[in-house]
Scaffold this active site. Sequence first.
Site, PDB file in Angstrom:
ATOM      1  N   HIS A   1      -1.646   1.534   7.408  1.00 23.04           N
ATOM      2  CA  HIS A   1      -2.041   1.338   6.017  1.00 23.04           C
ATOM      3  C   HIS A   1      -1.956   2.699   5.336  1.00 23.04           C
ATOM      4  CE1 HIS A   1      -4.064  -0.317   2.571  1.00 23.04           C
ATOM      5  NE2 HIS A   1      -5.111   0.489   2.701  1.00 23.04           N
TER       6      HIS A   1
ATOM      7  N   CYS B   1       0.838  -1.210   0.000  1.00 20.77           N
ATOM      8  CA  CYS B   1       0.000   0.000   0.000  1.00 20.77           C
ATOM      9  C   CYS B   1       0.870   1.256   0.000  1.00 20.77           C
ATOM     10  CB  CYS B   1      -0.941   0.004   1.191  1.00 20.77           C
ATOM     11  SG  CYS B   1      -0.120  -0.099   2.800  1.00 20.77           S
TER      12      CYS B   1
END
Length: 399
Positions: free
Chosen positions: A336, A32
């Site tokens: 994230h 990510c």
Amino acid sequence: MGAAGSKLEKALGDHFPEGERYFGFENFGNTCYCNSVLQVLYFCVPFREKLLEYYEKNKNHTNPEESLLTCLADLFAQISMHKKKTGVIAPRRFVQKVRKENELFRAMPPTSILNFMGIYNHRSSVFVQDAHEFLNFLLNELVDILEKESSAAKDGTENLPKDGTENLPRDGTENGSTNGQANGVHKEPLATWVHENFQGILTNETKCLRCETVTARDETFFDLSLDIEQNSSITSCLKNFSSTETLNAEDKFFCDKCCSLQEAQKRMKIKKPPHILVIHLKRFKYIENLGRYKKLSYRVVFPLELKLTNTVEDADSEYCLFAVVVHVGSGPNHGHYVSLVKSHNHWLFFDDENVEIIDESAVQTYFGSAQEYSSNTEHGYILFYEKITSNANYQIGDL
């Protein structure tokens, strides 16, 4: 992303930008950090156009040497020339090349690296690398490749006569040269299109408080890393960055004019603002008494329009926000990355494979938390501003 892609196309309807593509990126377990930065760079239109020009120029070369630059150019070309308007693309070749080139971005770096910059994926509890580190690595690698290619091209052509005949010695000198310089011409450092987009210049000024002599030293930058405070703004962070610091006691400055250590005042100013201003908010801080890193969830307001006032030149430089890399997570041990991008006057939310259209007002939900303890864990981490120029042919987000 078939259903999600159709939903995005339906939401934009007749307003879907002609020739534009909105693709999510497949996540290979912990990529990510890479996906979020790649989305931002793709929608940095001047950067994208230069990269696609590079692709067109080199696509027909036989057996070209694969590099991060060629992999990135191939990826951007794959998106821009895709028959579909939306979907999911797997940047597998690019990610494999990144991991091959730098051990920091492999699946599981050494423990020492984990301790230094560890952030863990909140979905799968595996290590995920830092997006800011990746952005710095990528831009510097692209510069190195472009410089090497330019140098190799010059070495292969600078000694050839304009008529294309073989270069024969002249006047009894080897290669026709009469001195140690290259044709007597001073070679300036190469300014690549990465520099043209992202590079700015800082000047570090130190003023001796005895003789008042000012010593200035310039340095280049691709991004500004700013310390942050609770309930602050980008403007106040920039002011603190350029604030005056007094050097005294053990930190006295050696003045060349006075030939001795003297008290002095020191400050950092932006001498030349870049076309694309990248601001990194230092949200991960090492706390000595805790012996570990802590995420600062401070509320830092970043405006859609930003004016740089404390600069040496172009005091009225104005910028428009076009992208944000967001860190999601309550601490440095898990997290994230997602990104917000402005494209053709629409704001889009990119979360790996998923792409959604969002309202402009939603951007402020990523400013941070006004209280120390909050359920909101989504915070702006890297900000991307484009310089507004009156004679620009286009503006990012307005195409």
